[in-house]
Scaffold this motif. Structure first.
Motif, PDB file in Angstrom:
ATOM      1  N   MET A 139    -122.396 -31.361 -19.046  1.00  0.00           N
ATOM      2  CA  MET A 139    -121.165 -31.277 -18.406  1.00  0.00           C
ATOM      3  C   MET A 139    -120.633 -29.807 -18.177  1.00  0.00           C
ATOM      4  O   MET A 139    -119.948 -29.234 -18.787  1.00  0.00           O
ATOM      5  CB  MET A 139    -120.598 -32.021 -18.500  1.00  0.00           C
ATOM      6  N   ILE A 140    -120.849 -29.551 -17.410  1.00  0.00           N
ATOM      7  CA  ILE A 140    -119.799 -28.054 -16.851  1.00  0.00           C
ATOM      8  C   ILE A 140    -118.807 -27.908 -15.875  1.00  0.00           C
ATOM      9  O   ILE A 140    -119.031 -28.176 -14.946  1.00  0.00           O
ATOM     10  CB  ILE A 140    -121.152 -26.691 -16.524  1.00  0.00           C
ATOM     11  N   ASP A 141    -117.427 -27.343 -15.700  1.00  0.00           N
ATOM     12  CA  ASP A 141    -116.771 -27.656 -15.383  1.00  0.00           C
ATOM     13  C   ASP A 141    -116.648 -26.386 -14.289  1.00  0.00           C
ATOM     14  O   ASP A 141    -116.288 -24.681 -14.392  1.00  0.00           O
ATOM     15  CB  ASP A 141    -114.891 -27.840 -15.622  1.00  0.00           C
ATOM     16  N   CYS A 142    -117.652 -26.698 -13.255  1.00  0.00           N
ATOM     17  CA  CYS A 142    -117.361 -25.110 -12.302  1.00  0.00           C
ATOM     18  C   CYS A 142    -115.805 -24.585 -11.934  1.00  0.00           C
ATOM     19  O   CYS A 142    -116.597 -23.071 -11.705  1.00  0.00           O
ATOM     20  CB  CYS A 142    -118.441 -25.308 -11.114  1.00  0.00           C
ATOM     21  N   GLU A 143    -114.842 -24.926 -11.899  1.00  0.00           N
ATOM     22  CA  GLU A 143    -113.791 -24.618 -11.697  1.00  0.00           C
ATOM     23  C   GLU A 143    -113.218 -23.397 -12.632  1.00  0.00           C
ATOM     24  O   GLU A 143    -112.293 -22.473 -12.175  1.00  0.00           O
ATOM     25  CB  GLU A 143    -112.476 -24.792 -11.454  1.00  0.00           C
ATOM     26  N   LEU A 144    -113.547 -23.422 -14.292  1.00  0.00           N
ATOM     27  CA  LEU A 144    -113.722 -22.799 -14.983  1.00  0.00           C
ATOM     28  C   LEU A 144    -114.299 -21.092 -14.739  1.00  0.00           C
ATOM     29  O   LEU A 144    -114.635 -20.161 -15.630  1.00  0.00           O
ATOM     30  CB  LEU A 144    -114.153 -23.283 -16.235  1.00  0.00           C
ATOM     31  N   LEU A 145    -115.360 -21.127 -13.514  1.00  0.00           N
ATOM     32  CA  LEU A 145    -115.434 -19.798 -13.451  1.00  0.00           C
ATOM     33  C   LEU A 145    -114.673 -18.755 -12.605  1.00  0.00           C
ATOM     34  O   LEU A 145    -113.975 -19.032 -11.870  1.00  0.00           O
ATOM     35  CB  LEU A 145    -116.894 -19.589 -12.030  1.00  0.00           C
ATOM     36  N   PRO A 146    -114.103 -16.954 -13.294  1.00  0.00           N
ATOM     37  CA  PRO A 146    -113.352 -16.931 -12.245  1.00  0.00           C
ATOM     38  C   PRO A 146    -113.609 -16.787 -11.080  1.00  0.00           C
ATOM     39  O   PRO A 146    -112.435 -16.822 -11.373  1.00  0.00           O
ATOM     40  CB  PRO A 146    -113.786 -15.100 -13.386  1.00  0.00           C
TER      41      PRO A 146
END
Ligand SMILES: [Ca+2]
Ligand SMILES: [Ca+2]
Ligand SMILES: [Ca+2]
Ligand SMILES: [Ca+2]
Length: 397
Positions: free
Chosen positions: A73-80
């Motif tokens: 489960m990865i929060d893509c909003e954490l991509l810079p």
């Protein structure tokens, strides 16, 4: 299976904080077909439009964000550079050092708070079994007999089980090396290390997951007499390689070569000019020389038989040799007696210490021997005789 996914997602959604700005990319990584668990592996998410150097990762299973077997489960909003609706993102399991990775999968970012990625399966490295290296003579096993002055074919084979199917096998290479003086990463050298970068992959072997690999090596006569290691490396379509190896012993090879004909010239005195016979080591051990001579048959007490004259034979002791020094030019009978050693009817072993060849480009394993014959009065015409050269393993080899 679908039911299971929705159940897990229900749990995940339940724990998501309400009103969060997060956008979760969620999915399942199935265990590798060889049984290796996906739990604990690392998965990365990136935007291919930006590049993988900017990424967010998660650990699959209970140790990661999902706290659930096989799920990430990865929060893509954490991509810079964040993630927006209509972005296409990529994911893959990366190598933690155990060679378990996955193919890439893409997912489109949608309008809800999460997106579900198509299932990923952990890749299995090729499984190598039954590695075997030998020459064409398989009994006794694991012994290789070299051929004087030539190469010998050595075959290294293996059976491969590829869990994703034989078509996933891309390349096979082999290295055959002296297990004492060399190793897998050493440079190629005819004495100790051979490589084959395109071994044959026979997919007709066995079922759809099996293939046989054959690596041929042409091994020179001066390869070290030692235990040798054949290591086969097989690579699959995800560039994941596995290795397997086997040992075999290269037997000592005692062999030498000399010119087949030497001419002794008689000019002024009754002692011939010095004739030089070069001896070449065509084996893989240091050698001494055994020498004997005859005219008609072994042990006949003669060096030569001549075509004309009252006496037609030259006794064996009239032929003499020096294995270390040349004494060229005219010499007296006394010098002849002191400087040279008698040939004998029975083989006599002489220290010669001729090392085996080490230079791959130039055959340096050659030493000269020096010969003269005292011709008794009354001999004319042509004389013929035989010298028998034998190789004896030198001590301290
Ligand atoms: Ca594979
Ligand atoms: Ca053999
Ligand atoms: Ca097959
Ligand atoms: Ca060499």
């Amino acid at each position: 299976m679908i039911k299971k996914i929705s159940l897990n997602l229900a749990i995940i959604l339940f724990i998501l904080p309400l009103g969060s700005a997060a956008h979760y990319i969620v999915g399942i990584v199935e265990n590798a077909k060889d049984g290796t668990s996906a739990n604990g592996q690392s998965i990365v998410l990136w935007n291919p439009a930006v590049g993988i150097q900017e990424n967010v990762s998660d650990i699959i299973g209970p140790a990661g964000n999902s706290r659930t077997n096989n799920i990430y489960m990865i929060d893509c909003e954490l991509l810079p550079s964040g993630c927006n609706v209509t972005n296409t993102l990529s994911l893959k399991v990366i190598n933690n050092g155990d060679n378990y990775i996955s193919q890439e999968k893409n997912v489109s970012v949608g309008g809800f708070g999460y997106d579900i990625v198509e299932n990923i399966t952990l890749n299995s490295p090729p499984n190598i079994t039954l590695v075997n290296v030998d020459d064409s003579i398989t009994s006794p096993q694991n012994e290789i007999d070299l051929i004087p002055a030539e190469t010998k074919e050595v075959i290294c084979s293996a059976i491969i089980y590829e869990y994703e199917g034989e078509e996933s096998l891309i390349n096979a290479t082999g290295r055959f090396f002296d297990n004492v003086q060399s190793n897998y990463d050493s440079l190629e050298d005819n004495n100790e290390h051979y490589r084959n970068n395109s071994c044959l992959i026979d997919k007709n072997y066995g079922g759809v997951n099996e293939a046989a690999v054959y690596c041929s090596f042409y091994i020179w006569y001066y390869s070290n007499s030692e235990n040798w290691n054949c290591t086969i490396e097989v690579t699959d379509n995800l560039s994941i390689s596995s290795r397997g190896s086997d040992l075999s012993f290269i037997n000592p090879l005692l062999a030498l070569g000399v010119e087949s004909v030497v001419t002794f010239n008689l000019t002024k005195s009754d002692i011939t000019d010095e004739a030089i016979l070069d001896v070449t080591n065509y084996g893989n051990v240091k050698i001494n020389l055994s020498l004997s001579g005859y005219a008609f048959e072994q042990n006949d007490g003669l060096a030569m038989n001549c075509s004309e004259g009252e006496i037609r034979n030259i006794p064996v002791e009239n032929e003499k040799y020096n294995l270390t020094n040349s004494n060229s030019g005219d010499i007296t009978f006394e010098e002849f007696m002191i400087s040279y050693k008698n040939l004998t009817s029975y083989p006599a072993v002489n220290k010669f210490n001729l090392e085996y060849r080490k230079d791959d480009l130039l055959n340096e394993a050659t030493k000269s021997t020096y010969w003269r014959i005292h011709v008794p009065d009354g001999i004319t015409g042509n004389c013929q005789g035989n010298i028998v050269f034998g190789a004896v393993r030198a001590p301290g080899d």
